[in-house]
Design an enzyme around this catalytic site. Structure first.
Site, PDB file in Angstrom:
ATOM      1  CG  HIS A 123       0.068 -31.263  38.545  1.00 10.99           C
ATOM      2  ND1 HIS A 123       1.435 -32.346  38.803  1.00 10.99           N
ATOM      3  CD2 HIS A 123       1.000 -30.712  38.902  1.00 10.99           C
ATOM      4  CE1 HIS A 123       2.295 -31.378  38.213  1.00 10.99           C
ATOM      5  NE2 HIS A 123       1.627 -30.673  38.024  1.00 10.99           N
ATOM      6  CG  HIS A 124      -5.045 -29.295  39.072  1.00 12.36           C
ATOM      7  ND1 HIS A 124      -5.973 -29.960  38.148  1.00 12.36           N
ATOM      8  CD2 HIS A 124      -4.316 -29.089  38.861  1.00 12.36           C
ATOM      9  CE1 HIS A 124      -5.436 -29.153  37.138  1.00 12.36           C
ATOM     10  NE2 HIS A 124      -4.323 -28.741  37.293  1.00 12.36           N
ATOM     11  N   GLY A 184       2.825 -24.159  26.109  1.00  7.35           N
ATOM     12  CA  GLY A 184       2.622 -24.160  27.540  1.00  7.35           C
ATOM     13  C   GLY A 184       2.352 -26.109  27.689  1.00  7.35           C
ATOM     14  CB  THR A 185      -0.733 -27.480  25.782  1.00  9.29           C
ATOM     15  OG1 THR A 185      -1.597 -26.203  25.694  1.00  9.29           O
ATOM     16  CG2 THR A 185      -1.105 -28.352  26.081  1.00  9.29           C
ATOM     17  CB  ALA A 236       6.835 -29.674  30.737  1.00  5.65           C
ATOM     18  CG  ASN A 237       6.685 -25.370  35.772  1.00  8.49           C
ATOM     19  OD1 ASN A 237       7.221 -24.315  35.865  1.00  8.49           O
ATOM     20  ND2 ASN A 237       6.753 -27.274  36.623  1.00  8.49           N
ATOM     21  CB  THR A 282       7.389 -30.800  35.306  1.00 12.24           C
ATOM     22  OG1 THR A 282       6.689 -29.356  35.154  1.00 12.24           O
ATOM     23  CG2 THR A 282       7.927 -30.049  36.152  1.00 12.24           C
ATOM     24  CE  LYS A 334      -0.242 -32.195  34.834  1.00 12.23           C
ATOM     25  NZ  LYS A 334       0.447 -31.367  33.906  1.00 12.23           N
TER      26      LYS A 334
HETATM   27  N1  LIG Z   1       4.005 -25.276  30.587  1.00  8.93           N
HETATM   28  C1  LIG Z   1       3.990 -24.969  32.296  1.00  8.93           C
HETATM   29  O1  LIG Z   1       4.317 -24.108  32.426  1.00  8.93           O
HETATM   30  C2  LIG Z   1       2.637 -24.962  32.625  1.00  8.93           C
HETATM   31  C3  LIG Z   1       1.285 -24.323  33.656  1.00  8.93           C
HETATM   32  C4  LIG Z   1       0.294 -24.760  34.121  1.00  8.93           C
HETATM   33  C5  LIG Z   1      -0.255 -25.741  33.238  1.00  8.93           C
HETATM   34  N2  LIG Z   1       0.790 -26.326  31.433  1.00  8.93           N
HETATM   35  C6  LIG Z   1      -0.868 -27.490  30.864  1.00  8.93           C
HETATM   36  O2  LIG Z   1      -1.198 -25.928  29.979  1.00  8.93           O
HETATM   37  C7  LIG Z   1      -2.490 -27.167  29.485  1.00  8.93           C
HETATM   38  C8  LIG Z   1      -3.037 -26.495  29.541  1.00  8.93           C
HETATM   39  O3  LIG Z   1      -3.647 -26.032  31.635  1.00  8.93           O
HETATM   40  P1  LIG Z   1      -4.687 -25.438  32.469  1.00  8.93           P
HETATM   41  O4  LIG Z   1      -4.622 -26.121  34.046  1.00  8.93           O
HETATM   42  O5  LIG Z   1      -5.235 -24.010  31.649  1.00  8.93           O
HETATM   43  O6  LIG Z   1      -6.075 -26.319  31.617  1.00  8.93           O
HETATM   44  P2  LIG Z   1      -7.555 -25.875  31.578  1.00  8.93           P
HETATM   45  O7  LIG Z   1      -7.721 -25.057  32.916  1.00  8.93           O
HETATM   46  O8  LIG Z   1      -8.361 -27.350  31.655  1.00  8.93           O
HETATM   47  O9  LIG Z   1      -7.444 -25.341  30.382  1.00  8.93           O
HETATM   48  C9  LIG Z   1      -7.020 -25.542  29.372  1.00  8.93           C
HETATM   49  C10 LIG Z   1      -8.288 -24.850  28.212  1.00  8.93           C
HETATM   50  O10 LIG Z   1      -8.259 -24.986  27.117  1.00  8.93           O
HETATM   51  C11 LIG Z   1      -9.214 -24.747  26.430  1.00  8.93           C
HETATM   52  N3  LIG Z   1      -8.931 -25.516  24.759  1.00  8.93           N
HETATM   53  C12 LIG Z   1      -9.484 -27.064  24.971  1.00  8.93           C
HETATM   54  N4  LIG Z   1      -9.458 -27.432  23.824  1.00  8.93           N
HETATM   55  C13 LIG Z   1      -8.976 -26.003  22.873  1.00  8.93           C
HETATM   56  C14 LIG Z   1      -8.616 -25.605  21.510  1.00  8.93           C
HETATM   57  N5  LIG Z   1      -9.104 -25.830  20.649  1.00  8.93           N
HETATM   58  N6  LIG Z   1      -9.122 -24.372  21.663  1.00  8.93           N
HETATM   59  C15 LIG Z   1      -8.394 -23.553  21.746  1.00  8.93           C
HETATM   60  N7  LIG Z   1      -8.434 -23.843  23.595  1.00  8.93           N
HETATM   61  C16 LIG Z   1      -9.235 -24.906  24.205  1.00  8.93           C
HETATM   62  C17 LIG Z   1     -10.442 -25.615  26.928  1.00  8.93           C
HETATM   63  O11 LIG Z   1     -11.799 -25.026  27.025  1.00  8.93           O
HETATM   64  P3  LIG Z   1     -13.448 -25.349  27.499  1.00  8.93           P
HETATM   65  O12 LIG Z   1     -13.165 -24.781  28.727  1.00  8.93           O
HETATM   66  O13 LIG Z   1     -13.594 -24.447  26.863  1.00  8.93           O
HETATM   67  O14 LIG Z   1     -13.288 -26.979  27.046  1.00  8.93           O
HETATM   68  C18 LIG Z   1      -9.675 -24.705  28.622  1.00  8.93           C
HETATM   69  O15 LIG Z   1     -10.769 -23.259  29.240  1.00  8.93           O
HETATM   70  C19 LIG Z   1      -2.405 -28.019  30.302  1.00  8.93           C
HETATM   71  O16 LIG Z   1      -1.506 -29.182  29.282  1.00  8.93           O
HETATM   72  C20 LIG Z   1      -1.045 -28.471  31.397  1.00  8.93           C
HETATM   73  O17 LIG Z   1      -0.463 -29.410  31.764  1.00  8.93           O
HETATM   74  C21 LIG Z   1       1.258 -25.318  31.505  1.00  8.93           C
END
Ligand SMILES: NC(=O)c1ccc[n+]([C@@H]2O[C@H](COP(=O)([O-])OP(=O)(O)OC[C@H]3O[C@@H](n4cnc5c(N)ncnc54)[C@H](OP(=O)(O)O)[C@@H]3O)[C@@H](O)[C@H]2O)c1
Length: 228
Positions: free
Chosen positions: A135-136, A77-78, A103-104, A146, A139
């Protein structure tokens, strides 16, 4: 299923809740547990059926490569790695693993992409268009994955050569809002998807992992979500 969820952030933690509620056996690894790819070593992955990644653009490609090397199926999802998609597709296919990305992962956004495909016809009837995404403030990538997906489906569906301009706003704690505005000299059409929470992303990602169990191949969620 035994799932490893990478990322303990806003979305990864909700994915873990949904997976637990759906009866899966889960492990979770955030940045500290996965330093240097430690959570993806062969012995850590042996018992895992599917790895789900909601981490960060800076580490997602290394995570993907490690899982493919170990022959593990993966739901990603990243966002922020789309430039690598062809290379990753080749890697998945040459190693015979299964992979779903989006992406979503929200079903609502996938309906919205269908709406965008239909609306793209307006560009052949004297309309111009713009895409706005909000977005927040935390991000990391802009424009959003998306918004880029919306831009791509509109280009493909309108038959045009030029991409619509994307304007990105980062404000407060907005979960994710995407707007398409189509404008002619006579009127304006507004289309909007506004995520009320991250629940839709988490549900879609866990259901994608269930769908992927035992499968091989490289899949875009937009092509499989109707089968879930
Ligand atoms: N496809 C979809 O439907 C969708 C929906 C929402 C978000 N996203 C995407 O998903 C990603 C994460 O979004 P989010 O809002 O959840 O972000 P977030 O709150 O910043 O969470 C990201 C997490 O990843 C962890 N992380 C960083 N490096 C890592 C590694 N090497 N191994 C394991 N964990 C690691 C971080 O840990 P620490 O806290 O310890 O630094 C943090 O907890 C973004 O790219 C966002 O655009 C996609």
């Amino acid at each position: 299923m035994r799932l490893l969820i990478l990322g303990r952030g806003k979305t990864g933690s909700l994915v873990a809740d949904v997976a637990r509620q759906r009866g899966h056996d889960i492990r979770v690894a955030g940045a500290s547990e996965n330093a240097g790819g430690a959570a993806l070593a062969a012995e850590k992955l042996r018992e895992i059926d599917v790895v789900i990644d909601f981490t960060a653009p800076s580490c997602v490609v290394a995570n993907i490569e490690a899982c493919i090397r170990e022959g593990k199926n993966m739901v990603v999802g990243t966002t922020g790695w789309h430039g690598e998609v062809d290379r990753i597709k080749n890697l998945v296919e040459s190693h015979g693993t299964g992979f779903v990305y989006a992406a979503n992962f929200s079903v609502g956004v996938n309906f919205f992409l269908d709406v965008a495909r239909t609306a793209a016809a307006a560009l052949r009837h004297g309309y111009s268009g713009q895409i706005f995404e909000r977005h927040h403030v935390h991000k990391k990538d802009a424009p959003s994955g998306t918004a880029i997906a919306i831009q791509r489906v509109i280009r493909e569906s309108s038959g045009g050569e030029e991409d619509l301009e994307i304007t990105s706003f980062r404000e407060g704690d907005v979960v994710g809002m995407h707007e398409i505005v189509l404008e002619s000299p006579a009127d304006r059409i507004y289309l909007c998807h506004d995520a009320k929470s991250r629940q839709g992303f988490a549900d879609g990602a866990v259901r994608a992992a269930e769908w992927l169990a035992g499968k091989k191949g490289f899949y875009d969620f937009k092509d499989v979500w109707r089968e879930l």
